[in-house]
Write a protein that holds these residues in place. Structure first.
Motif, PDB file in Angstrom:
ATOM      1  N   THR A   1       0.513  -0.750  -9.225  1.00 53.37           N
ATOM      2  CA  THR A   1       1.533  -1.519  -8.514  1.00 53.37           C
ATOM      3  C   THR A   1       2.610  -1.934  -9.524  1.00 53.37           C
ATOM      4  O   THR A   1       2.285  -2.440 -10.600  1.00 53.37           O
ATOM      5  CB  THR A   1       0.910  -2.780  -7.893  1.00 53.37           C
ATOM      6  OG1 THR A   1      -0.095  -2.370  -6.963  1.00 53.37           O
ATOM      7  CG2 THR A   1       1.962  -3.628  -7.190  1.00 53.37           C
TER       8      THR A   1
ATOM      9  N   ASP B   1       5.300   3.665  -8.474  1.00 55.25           N
ATOM     10  CA  ASP B   1       5.386   2.788  -7.298  1.00 55.25           C
ATOM     11  C   ASP B   1       6.842   2.592  -6.930  1.00 55.25           C
ATOM     12  O   ASP B   1       7.534   1.762  -7.506  1.00 55.25           O
ATOM     13  CB  ASP B   1       4.727   1.444  -7.638  1.00 55.25           C
ATOM     14  CG  ASP B   1       4.639   0.541  -6.413  1.00 55.25           C
ATOM     15  OD1 ASP B   1       4.920   1.018  -5.293  1.00 55.25           O
ATOM     16  OD2 ASP B   1       4.283  -0.637  -6.594  1.00 55.25           O
TER      17      ASP B   1
ATOM     18  N   ILE C   1      -1.153   4.671  -5.558  1.00 50.74           N
ATOM     19  CA  ILE C   1      -1.101   3.395  -6.280  1.00 50.74           C
ATOM     20  C   ILE C   1      -2.515   2.816  -6.290  1.00 50.74           C
ATOM     21  O   ILE C   1      -3.126   2.617  -5.238  1.00 50.74           O
ATOM     22  CB  ILE C   1      -0.117   2.422  -5.601  1.00 50.74           C
ATOM     23  CG1 ILE C   1       1.280   3.046  -5.524  1.00 50.74           C
ATOM     24  CG2 ILE C   1      -0.074   1.090  -6.364  1.00 50.74           C
ATOM     25  CD1 ILE C   1       1.854   3.513  -6.849  1.00 50.74           C
TER      26      ILE C   1
END
Ligand SMILES: [Zn+2]
Length: 424
Positions: free
Chosen positions: A144, A149, A161
């Motif tokens: 993340t 991402d 992710i």
């Protein structure tokens, strides 16, 4: 296909910098090299063979593109991988054909949106579509807030992710189930990113350890996006196999790479930065702004990093991030010119990076990258002398033949290669 004897050739075996002026390459009907060397020493063949007179042309091992994205569709760098799946698959098939026609008989994937590589690799292996031997990956793996991402939009068909060792192990296991050869992970970021620049590690040590150890258990290799010294050191420490970029190195990073140079490879992938600086203005990304972002510094740092890697005898590979509108597929041989002009290599040294060293990275069984008895018959016939000037490899008209596994591919760069189906 039968046995073939290619004679009257200038042969670059790719073992060292030697070019044999009167050379011969013999290829078996099973697609292997049975001889490559001086014409005087050709063993008397015990079988029928077709003779190909190279008329003095240059015969060299097929090249390896060490950092390919066949899902890229020659689009704006911020609009890549936006095609719907059926179109994306057609693009990937086309890109594979173009790459092979450009003299690249092997390629290592650094990520493919929508997992396109895997059916593509299988179709190439089965001879259904022309393309290089492909070490296939799936979507990029990142945390993340990493470069993975958000780079390619929001949906999970474009990236994976995962945060935390167990989520990462699960993600890597899912890639094994997809039958990936390669796992691509982001260890740091990109200067153009708003929130994940180079130098900020996007995975913790425990997470990288989980990703690499799980991949290795499952028989996959790991390639990383590591621009900073910190991200390079993390990659080396936890066993990453091929490090992409490595633009910024410190003494410790160089020493670690040197200590692992028997197993590790580095691909600077410099084409992206150069093209962005030179042509970004066309895309609304003017040079001034890109310099402020740090891209010129990144190029300068890469030049000194590669110098140190060469001094330490770390193998440096060509290729990387072709498939943008400013670096279209098929222009991959431009990288050899960068190796000569920016990194100060001789033309022959750049050729060895593209053939011998790339081949060692692409095929861990040692079956590609040089013209030697017992290896796959993967070679390129060039009307010119790339050992004196690598730029000739960028001219598709001068790539007069590409052989992969003993099969000669001709006409691959025509818009419709199937006008000569008997050539496949
Ligand atoms: Zn890439």
């Amino acid at each position: 296909m039968g046995n073939m004897l290619i004679h009257n050739a200038r042969v670059f075996c790719g073992v060292d910098e030697e070019v044999i002026d009167d050379g011969t390459v013999c290829v078996t009907d099973t697609g292997f090299i049975s001889y490559a060397g001086h014409s005087d020493d050709v063993p008397a063949p015990a079988w029928d063979y077709e003779v190909y007179d190279a008329e003095g042309k240059f015969v060299m091992p097929g090249m390896t593109e060490s950092h390919v994205h066949l899902s890229y569709n020659n689009a704006h760098p911020q609009q890549l991988n936006n095609q719907p799946l059926p179109i994306a698959m057609l693009d990937a098939v086309d890109n594979a054909r173009v790459l092979l026609g450009s003299g690249f008989t092997s390629a290592i994937s650094f990520g493919s949106a929508q997992g396109l590589d895997i059916p593509l690799r299988d179709a190439i292996q089965a001879g259904r579509v022309p393309g290089p031997r492909l070490a296939a990956s799936d979507r990029d793996l990142g945390s993340t807030g990493s470069n993975a991402d958000g780079t390619f939009g929001g949906d999970s068909s474009k990236k994976i992710i995962a945060d935390g060792p167990w989520a990462i192990r699960k993600a890597v296991r899912s890639l094994a189930k997809q039958r990936c050869d390669i796992v691509k992970i982001f260890l740091d970021g990109e200067a153009i990113s708003e929130y994940a620049p180079p130098g900020i590690l996007t995975y913790s040590d425990e997470e990288v350890d989980a990703a690499v150890s799980e991949a290795h258990i499952r028989g996959m290799r790991v390639v990383s996006h590591s621009r900073s010294a910190a991200a390079v050191k993390q990659a080396v420490r936890f066993g990453v196999d091929i490090i992409g970029h490595a633009n910024y190195l410190d003494d410790e990073a160089v020493a670690m790479l040197e200590a692992e140079r028997h197993r590790i490879f580095v691909g600077p992938g410099i084409a992206w930065e150069i093209a962005l600086l030179d042509r970004g203005a066309e895309l609304g990304l003017p040079r001034d702004a890109m310099e402020q972002r740090g891209y010129q510094r990144e190029v300068d740092e890469t030049i000194s990093a590669v110098k140190r890697l060469r001094e330490s005898k770390v193998r440096v590979l060509i290729g990387g991030d072709y498939g943008l509108n400013i670096t279209p597929h098929g222009t991959n041989a431009k990288d050899l010119e960068y190796f000569v002009d920016l990194f100060g290599m001789s033309d022959a040294e750049a050729l060895l990076c593209a053939t011998r060293d790339g081949g060692a990275a692409a095929n861990t069984d040692g079956m590609v990258g040089t013209l030697e008895e017992g290896k796959f018959a993967d070679l390129v016939i060039v009307d010119g002398d790339p050992s004196m000037d690598v730029r000739v490899l960028q001219n598709h008209k001068k790539i007069v033949g590409v052989m992969k596994g003993g099969v000669m591919h001709c006409g691959l760069m025509q818009s419709n290669p199937y006008i000569a189906p008997d050539k496949y």
